[in-house]
Design a protein around this motif. Structure first.
Motif, PDB file in Angstrom:
ATOM      1  N   ASP A 167     101.552  82.844  67.649  1.00 47.39           N
ATOM      2  CA  ASP A 167     100.598  82.798  68.454  1.00 47.39           C
ATOM      3  C   ASP A 167      99.490  81.422  68.405  1.00 47.39           C
ATOM      4  O   ASP A 167      99.363  80.606  69.155  1.00 47.39           O
ATOM      5  CB  ASP A 167      99.607  83.903  68.298  1.00 47.39           C
ATOM      6  CG  ASP A 167     100.147  85.043  68.850  1.00 47.39           C
ATOM      7  OD1 ASP A 167     101.021  85.258  69.754  1.00 47.39           O
ATOM      8  OD2 ASP A 167      99.445  86.213  68.443  1.00 47.39           O
ATOM      9  N   ILE A 168      99.436  80.916  67.095  1.00 44.86           N
ATOM     10  CA  ILE A 168      98.936  79.721  66.693  1.00 44.86           C
ATOM     11  C   ILE A 168      99.440  78.593  67.275  1.00 44.86           C
ATOM     12  O   ILE A 168      99.080  77.617  67.783  1.00 44.86           O
ATOM     13  CB  ILE A 168      98.382  79.696  65.482  1.00 44.86           C
ATOM     14  CG1 ILE A 168      97.289  80.446  64.878  1.00 44.86           C
ATOM     15  CG2 ILE A 168      98.192  78.130  64.917  1.00 44.86           C
ATOM     16  CD1 ILE A 168      97.170  80.679  63.389  1.00 44.86           C
ATOM     17  N   LYS A 205     111.814  86.253  57.981  1.00 48.72           N
ATOM     18  CA  LYS A 205     112.975  85.510  58.930  1.00 48.72           C
ATOM     19  C   LYS A 205     113.606  86.462  59.843  1.00 48.72           C
ATOM     20  O   LYS A 205     113.681  86.018  61.157  1.00 48.72           O
ATOM     21  CB  LYS A 205     114.110  85.392  57.763  1.00 48.72           C
ATOM     22  CG  LYS A 205     115.193  84.639  58.221  1.00 48.72           C
ATOM     23  CD  LYS A 205     115.101  83.052  58.133  1.00 48.72           C
ATOM     24  CE  LYS A 205     116.340  82.380  58.329  1.00 48.72           C
ATOM     25  NZ  LYS A 205     117.083  82.563  59.674  1.00 48.72           N
ATOM     26  N   ARG A 206     113.661  87.724  59.588  1.00 45.75           N
ATOM     27  CA  ARG A 206     114.124  88.728  60.593  1.00 45.75           C
ATOM     28  C   ARG A 206     113.008  88.788  61.707  1.00 45.75           C
ATOM     29  O   ARG A 206     113.538  88.535  62.915  1.00 45.75           O
ATOM     30  CB  ARG A 206     114.233  89.907  60.115  1.00 45.75           C
ATOM     31  CG  ARG A 206     115.139  91.169  60.775  1.00 45.75           C
ATOM     32  CD  ARG A 206     115.025  92.340  60.123  1.00 45.75           C
ATOM     33  NE  ARG A 206     115.637  92.467  58.862  1.00 45.75           N
ATOM     34  CZ  ARG A 206     115.263  93.276  57.836  1.00 45.75           C
ATOM     35  NH1 ARG A 206     114.378  94.120  57.879  1.00 45.75           N
ATOM     36  NH2 ARG A 206     115.919  93.015  56.668  1.00 45.75           N
ATOM     37  N   TYR A 207     111.965  88.883  61.440  1.00 49.53           N
ATOM     38  CA  TYR A 207     110.713  88.693  62.737  1.00 49.53           C
ATOM     39  C   TYR A 207     110.831  87.624  63.413  1.00 49.53           C
ATOM     40  O   TYR A 207     110.825  87.390  64.646  1.00 49.53           O
ATOM     41  CB  TYR A 207     109.596  89.162  61.920  1.00 49.53           C
ATOM     42  CG  TYR A 207     108.284  89.620  63.221  1.00 49.53           C
ATOM     43  CD1 TYR A 207     108.187  90.788  63.697  1.00 49.53           C
ATOM     44  CD2 TYR A 207     107.721  88.445  63.861  1.00 49.53           C
ATOM     45  CE1 TYR A 207     107.114  90.975  64.622  1.00 49.53           C
ATOM     46  CE2 TYR A 207     106.839  88.595  64.650  1.00 49.53           C
ATOM     47  CZ  TYR A 207     106.595  89.921  65.137  1.00 49.53           C
ATOM     48  OH  TYR A 207     105.736  90.252  66.113  1.00 49.53           O
ATOM     49  N   HIS A 208     110.862  86.402  62.606  1.00 52.27           N
ATOM     50  CA  HIS A 208     110.600  85.033  63.319  1.00 52.27           C
ATOM     51  C   HIS A 208     111.952  84.953  64.084  1.00 52.27           C
ATOM     52  O   HIS A 208     111.690  84.391  65.218  1.00 52.27           O
ATOM     53  CB  HIS A 208     110.568  84.086  62.109  1.00 52.27           C
ATOM     54  CG  HIS A 208     110.057  82.889  62.854  1.00 52.27           C
ATOM     55  ND1 HIS A 208     110.713  81.574  62.932  1.00 52.27           N
ATOM     56  CD2 HIS A 208     108.749  82.250  62.927  1.00 52.27           C
ATOM     57  CE1 HIS A 208     109.833  80.663  63.331  1.00 52.27           C
ATOM     58  NE2 HIS A 208     108.696  80.986  63.588  1.00 52.27           N
ATOM     59  N   ASP A 209     113.103  84.992  63.761  1.00 49.95           N
ATOM     60  CA  ASP A 209     114.249  84.873  64.393  1.00 49.95           C
ATOM     61  C   ASP A 209     114.359  85.646  65.743  1.00 49.95           C
ATOM     62  O   ASP A 209     114.649  85.072  66.740  1.00 49.95           O
ATOM     63  CB  ASP A 209     115.702  85.386  63.529  1.00 49.95           C
ATOM     64  CG  ASP A 209     116.044  84.368  62.452  1.00 49.95           C
ATOM     65  OD1 ASP A 209     115.420  83.192  62.414  1.00 49.95           O
ATOM     66  OD2 ASP A 209     116.942  84.692  61.725  1.00 49.95           O
ATOM     67  N   LYS A 210     113.831  86.760  65.785  1.00 49.95           N
ATOM     68  CA  LYS A 210     113.779  87.583  66.956  1.00 49.95           C
ATOM     69  C   LYS A 210     112.605  87.081  67.941  1.00 49.95           C
ATOM     70  O   LYS A 210     112.689  87.394  69.012  1.00 49.95           O
ATOM     71  CB  LYS A 210     113.491  89.049  66.616  1.00 49.95           C
ATOM     72  CG  LYS A 210     113.867  89.910  67.591  1.00 49.95           C
ATOM     73  CD  LYS A 210     113.912  91.349  67.084  1.00 49.95           C
ATOM     74  CE  LYS A 210     113.772  92.775  67.910  1.00 49.95           C
ATOM     75  NZ  LYS A 210     113.529  93.891  67.439  1.00 49.95           N
ATOM     76  N   HIS A 211     111.548  86.870  67.362  1.00 55.97           N
ATOM     77  CA  HIS A 211     110.329  86.334  68.411  1.00 55.97           C
ATOM     78  C   HIS A 211     110.060  85.011  68.466  1.00 55.97           C
ATOM     79  O   HIS A 211     109.197  84.856  69.379  1.00 55.97           O
ATOM     80  CB  HIS A 211     109.033  87.162  67.605  1.00 55.97           C
ATOM     81  CG  HIS A 211     109.307  88.747  67.608  1.00 55.97           C
ATOM     82  ND1 HIS A 211     109.814  89.315  66.639  1.00 55.97           N
ATOM     83  CD2 HIS A 211     109.184  89.563  68.577  1.00 55.97           C
ATOM     84  CE1 HIS A 211     109.905  90.843  67.063  1.00 55.97           C
ATOM     85  NE2 HIS A 211     109.254  90.878  68.167  1.00 55.97           N
ATOM     86  N   ASN A 212     110.707  84.160  67.899  1.00 55.58           N
ATOM     87  CA  ASN A 212     110.134  82.639  68.223  1.00 55.58           C
ATOM     88  C   ASN A 212     110.697  82.192  69.432  1.00 55.58           C
ATOM     89  O   ASN A 212     112.006  81.906  69.622  1.00 55.58           O
ATOM     90  CB  ASN A 212     110.905  81.964  67.013  1.00 55.58           C
ATOM     91  CG  ASN A 212     110.967  80.658  67.058  1.00 55.58           C
ATOM     92  OD1 ASN A 212     109.926  79.975  67.638  1.00 55.58           O
ATOM     93  ND2 ASN A 212     111.524  79.700  66.253  1.00 55.58           N
ATOM     94  N   ASN A 213     109.981  82.088  70.456  1.00 61.42           N
ATOM     95  CA  ASN A 213     110.266  81.496  71.770  1.00 61.42           C
ATOM     96  C   ASN A 213     109.596  80.210  71.828  1.00 61.42           C
ATOM     97  O   ASN A 213     109.313  79.802  72.797  1.00 61.42           O
ATOM     98  CB  ASN A 213     109.905  82.383  72.706  1.00 61.42           C
ATOM     99  CG  ASN A 213     108.564  83.224  72.735  1.00 61.42           C
ATOM    100  OD1 ASN A 213     107.629  82.434  71.748  1.00 61.42           O
ATOM    101  ND2 ASN A 213     108.101  84.076  73.574  1.00 61.42           N
ATOM    102  N   ILE A 214     109.077  79.617  70.673  1.00 64.05           N
ATOM    103  CA  ILE A 214     108.383  78.153  70.925  1.00 64.05           C
ATOM    104  C   ILE A 214     109.140  77.149  70.139  1.00 64.05           C
ATOM    105  O   ILE A 214     108.390  76.264  69.856  1.00 64.05           O
ATOM    106  CB  ILE A 214     106.844  78.342  70.732  1.00 64.05           C
ATOM    107  CG1 ILE A 214     106.947  79.066  69.116  1.00 64.05           C
ATOM    108  CG2 ILE A 214     106.140  79.396  71.243  1.00 64.05           C
ATOM    109  CD1 ILE A 214     105.361  78.690  68.381  1.00 64.05           C
ATOM    110  N   ASN A 215     110.284  77.620  69.567  1.00 62.29           N
ATOM    111  CA  ASN A 215     111.088  76.283  69.010  1.00 62.29           C
ATOM    112  C   ASN A 215     110.181  75.967  67.808  1.00 62.29           C
ATOM    113  O   ASN A 215     110.174  74.950  66.989  1.00 62.29           O
ATOM    114  CB  ASN A 215     111.231  75.060  69.940  1.00 62.29           C
ATOM    115  CG  ASN A 215     112.263  74.383  69.493  1.00 62.29           C
ATOM    116  OD1 ASN A 215     113.070  74.895  68.683  1.00 62.29           O
ATOM    117  ND2 ASN A 215     112.432  73.084  69.862  1.00 62.29           N
ATOM    118  N   GLN A 216     109.497  76.982  66.753  1.00 59.43           N
ATOM    119  CA  GLN A 216     108.886  76.884  65.731  1.00 59.43           C
ATOM    120  C   GLN A 216     109.886  76.936  64.440  1.00 59.43           C
ATOM    121  O   GLN A 216     110.919  77.746  64.655  1.00 59.43           O
ATOM    122  CB  GLN A 216     107.859  77.805  65.506  1.00 59.43           C
ATOM    123  CG  GLN A 216     106.906  77.694  64.336  1.00 59.43           C
ATOM    124  CD  GLN A 216     106.011  79.092  64.286  1.00 59.43           C
ATOM    125  OE1 GLN A 216     106.427  80.144  64.326  1.00 59.43           O
ATOM    126  NE2 GLN A 216     104.770  78.706  64.195  1.00 59.43           N
TER     127      GLN A 216
END
Ligand SMILES: [Zn+2]
Length: 369
Positions: free
Chosen positions: A135-136, A172-183
């Motif tokens: 979000d940030i 990692k699991r959460y980030h892989d699934k929800h990262n829609n900002i190329n972070q």
């Protein structure tokens, strides 16, 4: 390619990466001034532009308390919010376990904190922490880690490594699934100054294939030889061709020594903390303590070779005067000079790696010990 090695020193493990994020590409090694709450202490984004700062680190947990991740998101993300166009890392909040007025406790689920603004108790889980950092909208997010204090008993270190690994998997699991900002998401290796635990943590996190790795839980008061030992062991067990970030390390010669071992990224309060105690670094005369009488009528700038806005405008005598009359603005001026010095030091490191002269710069850096 996300990160590409473009130069490698022949005598040491120092190297240069092209470090690419959604906000742009910079070269390693680089030093990030601390902008914990989306501002520096006594300096702002506009100042940072003037002193060549290309990357900073903020703290996701603290920003989630005030003004909140939702507010920052609604204002277009942290870059717009604080008007900084460079690369922004966010730390997760594991380090805040150090903060007596915030930290309440830790268990397998996450870390419990007290919000100092509302008094409310909050549980920071790996998943929540990832969502806050998304979000940030930072360029590089850090995994939530369980950071033991120094010194810590072996059982506490074992527990911390187990949790840090379990949480890295969840992050990692959460980030892989929800990262829609190329972070990007970096793993953090813990293990205190225990070599076997450092090895276990580093090896396990390596299997998760993070784009970069941080070494956490060092430079927190342990003897320096143990810090270097833990750094070397960790480096041995994480993939060599990924960027490495040694969190919190700050003295000029320490930065160069770490670079010689294969570290690429740094952050520290050290240059600004020393500036607030009137100590400045120079390439011309090593370290100066500007409160000393000898500067009372010294018309030279802090450093004759420095192009920072402070050295371009003020003499040592004037800065000495501001210290004597306890003018708070001097803290800002000296902070700007020291941060500029650190940016120049990293540029010199890059040049010397390209020219295979890094060992010379490493030798010279002892003057700032
Ligand atoms: Zn300067």
């Amino acid at each position: 390619m996300q990160f590409e090695i473009i130069a490698q020193d022949k005598k040491t493990k120092a190297r240069i990466f092209k470090f690419k994020t959604k906000s742009g590409t910079i070269k390693t090694p680089f030093f990030m001034p601390v902008a914990t709450k989306a501002t520096g202490k006594f300096y702002d984004s506009n100042d940072m532009k003037k002193i060549k700062v290309k990357a900073i680190i903020a703290n996701a947990l603290l920003l989630s308390l005030e003004p909140s991740a939702a507010v920052i998101k609604s204002l277009g993300g942290i870059h717009r919010f604080m008007n900084f166009k460079g690369i922004i890392f966010t730390d997760s909040g594991g380090f805040q376990m150090y903060s007596e007025h915030l930290f309440l406790g830790v268990n397998e689920n996450g870390i419990r904190f007290r919000n100092p603004f509302t008094g409310q108790r909050i549980l920071c889980t790996p998943e929540k922490d990832m969502q806050i950092q998304l979000d940030i909208g930072s360029d590089v997010a850090m995994c939530l880690d369980d950071m033991p204090l120094y010194p810590a008993k072996k059982e506490r270190l074992i527990q911390s490594v187990k949790r840090t690994i379990a949480w890295a998997i969840r992050c990692k699991r959460y980030h892989d699934k929800h990262n829609n900002i190329n972070q990007l998401l970096f793993g953090i290796v813990q293990g205190g100054t225990d070599n076997s635990l450092r090895k276990i943590c580093a090896k396990k996190l390596s299997t998760l294939k993070f784009p970069g790795y941080a070494i956490g839980g060092l430079a927190i008061g342990e003897p320096e030889n143990l810090m270097w030992q833990a750094t070397k062991v960790t480096l041995k067990h994480i993939p060599e061709k990924t960027p490495k970030y040694l969190m919190g390390l700050g003295k000029p010669y320490q930065l160069l020594k770490a670079i010689s071992l294969g570290i690429d990224i740094f952050d520290s309060r050290y240059p600004t903390k020393t500036a607030r105690h009137n100590q400045v670094f120079t390439f011309s005369d090593s370290t100066l303590k500007l409160q000393r009488k000898i500067y009372k009528d010294d018309k030279n700038p802090i450093d004759k070779t420095c192009n920072c806005p402070v050295c371009q405008n003020y003499s040592r005598a004037y800065l000495h005067h501001l210290i004597k009359i306890k003018e708070p603005n001097v803290k800002r001026l000296l902070s700007l000079h020291n941060l500029y010095f650190y940016q120049c030091l990293m540029e010199k490191a890059q040049e010397s790696i390209e020219e295979n002269k890094f060992h010379k710069l490493l030798e010279e850096s002892k003057q700032w010990n």
